[in-house]
Structures are given as C-alpha cells and as structure tokens.
Design an enzyme around this catalytic site. Structure first.
Site, PDB file in Angstrom:
ATOM      1  N   GLU A  72      99.425  22.899  12.805  1.00  0.00           N
ATOM      2  CA  GLU A  72      98.902  22.595  14.139  1.00  0.00           C
ATOM      3  C   GLU A  72      97.493  23.155  14.235  1.00  0.00           C
ATOM      4  OE1 GLU A  72      99.819  23.234  18.909  1.00  0.00           O
ATOM      5  OE2 GLU A  72     101.479  23.228  17.470  1.00  0.00           O
ATOM      6  N   ASP A 146      89.401  20.577  22.413  1.00  0.00           N
ATOM      7  CA  ASP A 146      88.188  20.623  23.237  1.00  0.00           C
ATOM      8  C   ASP A 146      87.478  19.284  23.095  1.00  0.00           C
ATOM      9  OD1 ASP A 146      85.647  21.107  24.361  1.00  0.00           O
ATOM     10  OD2 ASP A 146      85.746  23.229  23.811  1.00  0.00           O
ATOM     11  N   LYS A 150      79.612  16.541  26.120  1.00  0.00           N
ATOM     12  CA  LYS A 150      78.202  16.190  26.001  1.00  0.00           C
ATOM     13  C   LYS A 150      77.927  15.533  24.648  1.00  0.00           C
ATOM     14  CE  LYS A 150      76.642  19.898  29.058  1.00  0.00           C
ATOM     15  NZ  LYS A 150      75.815  21.112  29.201  1.00  0.00           N
ATOM     16  N   ASP A 182      93.933  14.475  27.361  1.00  0.00           N
ATOM     17  CA  ASP A 182      93.910  13.943  28.730  1.00  0.00           C
ATOM     18  C   ASP A 182      92.535  13.382  29.067  1.00  0.00           C
ATOM     19  OD1 ASP A 182      93.181  16.837  28.612  1.00  0.00           O
ATOM     20  OD2 ASP A 182      92.624  16.485  30.687  1.00  0.00           O
TER      21      ASP A 182
END
Length: 242
Positions: A72, A146, A150, A182
C-alpha cells in the site's frame, strides 16, 4: 562562446524520471505524542525497511514467507493497511508512508494488534519499487493520494509512466492495482496514465460502477474528511497487470 546548456539533453535521456519529484512534500507537521514516540524509538527499527545498494529479496523483507504479498502506497492513518493485515494474517504487507503522523498511527496499530505481517517503508515509494523482486506481489493499493492540484506540481503525482512501470515490474500477471480518489481531476489523470500504459488494463464496467466501493470496503479517515467537506463522490478503480 559559452558552452550550451545540457539540461535539455538530460531531460531527453532520462525522460519523466529526470523531472520527477518525490510524491510527498514535508514529512511532519506535529510531534508524536509520547506513546507514539516510544513506538517510533523501539518498534519502528524492527519493522522499517532499509534499502542497500542492490535488490531487496523478500527473504530480507519478511521473516515468515507468505503465499500472498501486498503493498500500500501512502497509507495515511493506516486504517486500511492495518485491517487488511489483521484480517489476512496469512499474507504479508508493506506500507509506504513518509509522514511521521501516519507512521505513528500505524505503529500503534501494529503494536495493538500484534501484526507480524507488516513492514514499513518511510521514504519515496519509487525507490522501494525499484528494489523489490520482479513479479512478487499479488496486489497494490493507492488510496486517496495527494492530488497535487496545481499544474506545476503535477510532476509530484504518484501515478505516471515511471511509477506505473516500476509497479508493473513487481506485480504478478493478473494482480490488481486499486486506486481510490475523491478528486475528479486526479481520477481523470490516473485513468489517462493507466490507459496509455501497456502493462495495465482497465476491465470494462458499467457506466458509473467506478463510484461503487469494492466489496468489503470500509471508509478511511480521508474519505470521511472529504465527505464532510462536501466531496461526496469518490472513484474506485481496479487496474489489472497484464
């Protein structure tokens, strides 16, 4: 005449890998509380993976061999990794996470549940992927990474051709690479990167089925946080190693 810059030659030679930055930023925001710090001092050295100059055989990773191995990448608070290891003690797991807060939480889970089948890597996961044996893992997870929203930071996104190739090398044919996010932009990015990669494919599915969690899925704290912030729709992709 001044010599021409060689930066463009290096980029051409090494491609994305020359441009790639670590997929994480800073490693810590807060100090560990005393119990976690004690675990970091005493338990982490026993479960932490260290890389040498060459390959890293599984016999040096796990004391006890297992019929199945999983990895993971970016386990966050460790809820998913700990549950998988707890419910599947006949399988071995590696968790990659550079953030000290997440490491502290995972160490607590390892200690509380006496998880003997988990090892932790605390640096850039790409370095580990390059060292692990070929075709030795039965599955991989990348859950709520993450998104680096940008554009100038997109090079930090974990999924790209370099990391996909490194991941494909260690996965067995038919192994599943699960990705959850998400963030729609990241979902589009991930899907595009995988579909352009020769070593993975995305099984055809009914429209919208990628919004349905996998069987047995339990929300992570990051997923719950997203819902509280109004991001109610997640994407659950299952990519298969050819």
């Amino acid at each position: 005449m001044a010599p021409a810059s060689t930066s463009h030659l290096r980029k051409k030679e090494y491609g994305l890998e020359a441009e790639r930055k670590a997929f994480f930023g800073r490693r810590s925001a807060h100090k560990l509380h005393p119990t976690q710090q004690k675990l970091a001092d005493q338990l982490l050295p026993k479960v932490k993976l260290e890389l040498g100059e060459g390959p890293l055989p599984l016999t040096q990773v796990f004391e006890q061999p297992a019929p199945r191995n999983f990895i993971e990448i970016g386990y966050g608070g460790g809820e998913h990794l700990a549950r998988q290891a707890r419910e599947n003690r006949d399988a071995n797991y590696i968790g990659c996470e550079p953030f000290i807060g997440g490491i502290g939480k995972m160490l607590a889970a390892i200690d509380d549940d006496q998880l003997k089948n988990v090892k932790l890597f605390t640096d850039d996961a790409l370095h580990l992927l390059k060292a692990l044996p070929q075709a030795s893992f039965d599955g991989a997870y990348l859950l709520y990474p993450d998104p680096w929203p940008k554009k100038r930071h997109h090079k930090r996104r974990f999924i790209n051709s370099v990391t996909l190739s490194a991941l494909a090398r260690i996965l067995k044919p038919g192994a599943e690479f699960r990705v959850a996010t998400d963030i729609e932009d990241y979902a589009t990015w991930a899907l595009g990167q995988v579909l352009r990669h020769d070593e993975f494919y995305w099984p055809q599915a009914e429209a919208g089925s990628w919004h349905q969690p996998w069987a047995g899925w339990q929300s992570t704290r990051y997923e719950e946080k997203a819902r509280k912030e109004g991001r109610d729709i997640s994407f659950y992709f299952s990519f298969i190693r050819r």
